[in-house]
Design an enzyme around this catalytic site. Sequence first.
Site, PDB file in Angstrom:
ATOM      1  N   GLU A 108     -28.811 -12.950  70.423  1.00  0.00           N
ATOM      2  CA  GLU A 108     -29.378 -13.435  71.695  1.00  0.00           C
ATOM      3  C   GLU A 108     -30.211 -12.295  72.257  1.00  0.00           C
ATOM      4  OE1 GLU A 108     -29.008 -16.474  72.599  1.00  0.00           O
ATOM      5  OE2 GLU A 108     -27.452 -17.006  71.169  1.00  0.00           O
ATOM      6  N   ASN A 141     -26.530  -6.247  81.677  1.00  0.00           N
ATOM      7  CA  ASN A 141     -27.037  -6.968  82.859  1.00  0.00           C
ATOM      8  C   ASN A 141     -25.996  -7.895  83.497  1.00  0.00           C
ATOM      9  OD1 ASN A 141     -27.341  -8.634  80.566  1.00  0.00           O
ATOM     10  ND2 ASN A 141     -28.848  -9.876  81.623  1.00  0.00           N
ATOM     11  N   CYS A 175     -31.723 -12.404  81.477  1.00  0.00           N
ATOM     12  CA  CYS A 175     -32.625 -12.751  80.377  1.00  0.00           C
ATOM     13  C   CYS A 175     -33.337 -14.077  80.634  1.00  0.00           C
ATOM     14  CB  CYS A 175     -31.849 -12.802  79.067  1.00  0.00           C
ATOM     15  SG  CYS A 175     -30.410 -13.869  79.183  1.00  0.00           S
ATOM     16  N   GLU A 186     -25.239 -19.965  70.995  1.00  0.00           N
ATOM     17  CA  GLU A 186     -23.905 -19.819  71.566  1.00  0.00           C
ATOM     18  C   GLU A 186     -23.616 -21.087  72.353  1.00  0.00           C
ATOM     19  OE1 GLU A 186     -24.302 -16.118  73.792  1.00  0.00           O
ATOM     20  OE2 GLU A 186     -23.542 -15.031  72.062  1.00  0.00           O
TER      21      GLU A 186
HETATM   22  P1  NDP Z   1     -29.806  -3.085  74.085  1.00  0.00           P
HETATM   23  O1  NDP Z   1     -30.339  -3.786  72.902  1.00  0.00           O
HETATM   24  O2  NDP Z   1     -30.288  -1.712  74.365  1.00  0.00           O
HETATM   25  O3  NDP Z   1     -28.236  -2.985  74.030  1.00  0.00           O
HETATM   26  C1  NDP Z   1     -27.379  -4.109  73.887  1.00  0.00           C
HETATM   27  C2  NDP Z   1     -26.056  -3.656  73.314  1.00  0.00           C
HETATM   28  O4  NDP Z   1     -26.282  -3.179  71.991  1.00  0.00           O
HETATM   29  C3  NDP Z   1     -25.424  -2.501  74.072  1.00  0.00           C
HETATM   30  O5  NDP Z   1     -24.021  -2.605  74.007  1.00  0.00           O
HETATM   31  C4  NDP Z   1     -25.935  -1.313  73.298  1.00  0.00           C
HETATM   32  O6  NDP Z   1     -25.133  -0.190  73.484  1.00  0.00           O
HETATM   33  C5  NDP Z   1     -25.837  -1.852  71.884  1.00  0.00           C
HETATM   34  N1  NDP Z   1     -26.672  -1.156  70.907  1.00  0.00           N
HETATM   35  C6  NDP Z   1     -27.789  -0.423  71.096  1.00  0.00           C
HETATM   36  N2  NDP Z   1     -28.241   0.075  69.916  1.00  0.00           N
HETATM   37  C7  NDP Z   1     -27.397  -0.366  68.957  1.00  0.00           C
HETATM   38  C8  NDP Z   1     -27.313  -0.198  67.546  1.00  0.00           C
HETATM   39  N3  NDP Z   1     -28.193   0.536  66.863  1.00  0.00           N
HETATM   40  N4  NDP Z   1     -26.298  -0.807  66.882  1.00  0.00           N
HETATM   41  C9  NDP Z   1     -25.400  -1.568  67.549  1.00  0.00           C
HETATM   42  N5  NDP Z   1     -25.400  -1.732  68.880  1.00  0.00           N
HETATM   43  C10 NDP Z   1     -26.387  -1.159  69.583  1.00  0.00           C
HETATM   44  O7  NDP Z   1     -30.055  -4.065  75.324  1.00  0.00           O
HETATM   45  P2  NDP Z   1     -29.753  -3.761  76.830  1.00  0.00           P
HETATM   46  O8  NDP Z   1     -28.317  -3.387  77.010  1.00  0.00           O
HETATM   47  O9  NDP Z   1     -30.833  -2.878  77.360  1.00  0.00           O
HETATM   48  O10 NDP Z   1     -29.894  -5.231  77.460  1.00  0.00           O
HETATM   49  C11 NDP Z   1     -31.070  -5.752  77.918  1.00  0.00           C
HETATM   50  C12 NDP Z   1     -31.649  -6.717  76.905  1.00  0.00           C
HETATM   51  O11 NDP Z   1     -30.733  -7.750  76.643  1.00  0.00           O
HETATM   52  C13 NDP Z   1     -32.899  -7.394  77.404  1.00  0.00           C
HETATM   53  O12 NDP Z   1     -33.863  -7.393  76.375  1.00  0.00           O
HETATM   54  C14 NDP Z   1     -32.439  -8.811  77.685  1.00  0.00           C
HETATM   55  O13 NDP Z   1     -33.451  -9.780  77.590  1.00  0.00           O
HETATM   56  C15 NDP Z   1     -31.407  -9.003  76.642  1.00  0.00           C
HETATM   57  N6  NDP Z   1     -30.508 -10.070  77.017  1.00  0.00           N
HETATM   58  C16 NDP Z   1     -30.565 -11.247  76.319  1.00  0.00           C
HETATM   59  C17 NDP Z   1     -29.752 -12.325  76.686  1.00  0.00           C
HETATM   60  C18 NDP Z   1     -29.773 -13.604  75.922  1.00  0.00           C
HETATM   61  O14 NDP Z   1     -28.862 -14.404  76.124  1.00  0.00           O
HETATM   62  N7  NDP Z   1     -30.731 -13.849  75.071  1.00  0.00           N
HETATM   63  C19 NDP Z   1     -28.837 -12.218  77.837  1.00  0.00           C
HETATM   64  C20 NDP Z   1     -28.855 -10.924  78.468  1.00  0.00           C
HETATM   65  C21 NDP Z   1     -29.669  -9.900  78.077  1.00  0.00           C
HETATM   66  P3  NDP Z   1     -25.452   0.883  74.657  1.00  0.00           P
HETATM   67  O15 NDP Z   1     -25.905   0.171  75.858  1.00  0.00           O
HETATM   68  O16 NDP Z   1     -24.117   1.457  74.818  1.00  0.00           O
HETATM   69  O17 NDP Z   1     -26.493   1.774  74.079  1.00  0.00           O
END
Ligand code: NDP
Length: 482
Positions: free
Chosen positions: A248, A150, A282, A461
Amino acid sequence: MIRISNYIDGRHAEPSDGAYIDDIDPSIGEKYAEVPDSPPEDIDAAVSAARDAFPDWSTASPEFRHDQLIRLSIAIEDNLDRLARAECVDNGKPLSLACSVDIPRAVSNFKFYATAAMQFASESHSNSGSSINYTLRQPIGVVGCISPWNLPLYLFTWKIAPALAAGNCVVAKPSEITPMTAFLLSELCSEAGFPEGVLNIVHGTGPKTGAAIVKHPDIGAISFTGGTKTGEWIASEAAPNFKKLSLELGGKNPNIIFADCDYEEMLETTVRSSFANQGQICLCGSRVFVEQPIYERFRDDFVRKIKALVVGDPLESGTNVGAVVSKPHMEKVLSYIDLAKEEGGSILTGGERVTLDGRCENGYFLRPTVIEGLAHDCRTNLEEIFGPVVTIMPFEDEEEVIGYANTVRYGLSSTVWTSDLSRAHRVAERLEAGIVWVNCWLLRDLRTPFGGVKDSGMGREGGFEALRFFTEEKNVCIKYGD
Ligand code: NDP
């Protein structure tokens, strides 16, 4: 066609198994680049490079690390327009947002942690005339950083900058959905002569490349931002190996509006806190609670303002709302709008895909959507949608709205609008959230702890919290008296 490469040991390399996946421009719905889907062997190579680089990097003076990180911040700043455009194309966000928020924040992340490296200190405990204890805060070694789609470069650098500042070497994976600016950063590292092996960027999907980072025995800590389900899996894998974890995760943030607020400021900010970055932040307030006396006035004014937002080509300067990040994500958001209707919600504006003319006719655009008439505890109001959709609900009093706000399993951030100072403090204290904004939203001071409670994650963080996370404490006790 751009072909993204990995960055391992200071060199750009193809994935060792030759596997690539498509990188789609969501505003036109077409592939425009290829990104490696790297196998675990590439993570092994990156960890090995990081291990080799660790002795020199971890013992370098804070000033040396400061200088290296500042060089990266300058390189990003010098390339702001190019990086902003790349972020806009890769993610679908308006170019104006990438220029004013995403890339400047990546610059700030490096600047902030470059200087923090010089300021970080630890405690000592003296027993006069007999002994002294002091605490060493030592880098962990090789750490893993995994970030979402995002705010691609913004969140990627928010992790790697403190990890590097604290003296660790890093193996990092951006989301495979938005890998471009992390790739461009690796090119800037080469151009800036950043020390080899200190930062390694390996691209690929979560279950293949990300999981290899999580499982690697020589990675001592994982900093992860993403969805709660992924966080749960990472925690279950990392815990038996006693890896340090910072998670996070998702949010379903309340925006609580009392009748005594500064109405105009609240209204302007609520438009932003609902739909900035297509609601894909988020911290966006997706549940808007409005005190009864101003509910109808707010609803009418809010809907009027939302209808005036321009959904359009992210590259055009007049665009307020760009494309959502991908087709599957657009379909997920639309399915939640259907759910909201089934649950009895009325769509006040939006609720559908937008088809633009010209270049973006096949892009993934959604009209910002406002829904009313839902119960505070229906699925639409409990589950994270993470798109341009908000619900609005009236409330009678403070007690009632605190109950509504805290109903969800998430606890990332909240916003409170009121001019009653005592109430602001009272409500802030009782909200189950890691961050409470009063009469503002997304007003960030990088020194503050950032993170959530409940299903929104663990650890913080920001500021020195991140440097503490990326170091191990060791107490040294010296007896010098009789
Ligand atoms: P995901 O959990 O799908 O992915 C996040 C990252 O983790 C990506 O790089 C993804 O790779 C990777 N990933 C996915 N599966 C695995 C695994 N089994 N092992 C290790 N890494 C993995 O989240 P999104 O990318 O869809 O992001 C959206 C989410 O992030 C929302 O829920 C949002 O709320 C949250 N978010 C939270 C924030 C915070 O500060 N709390 C800030 C921003 C977002 P790939 O995409 O390549 O599959």
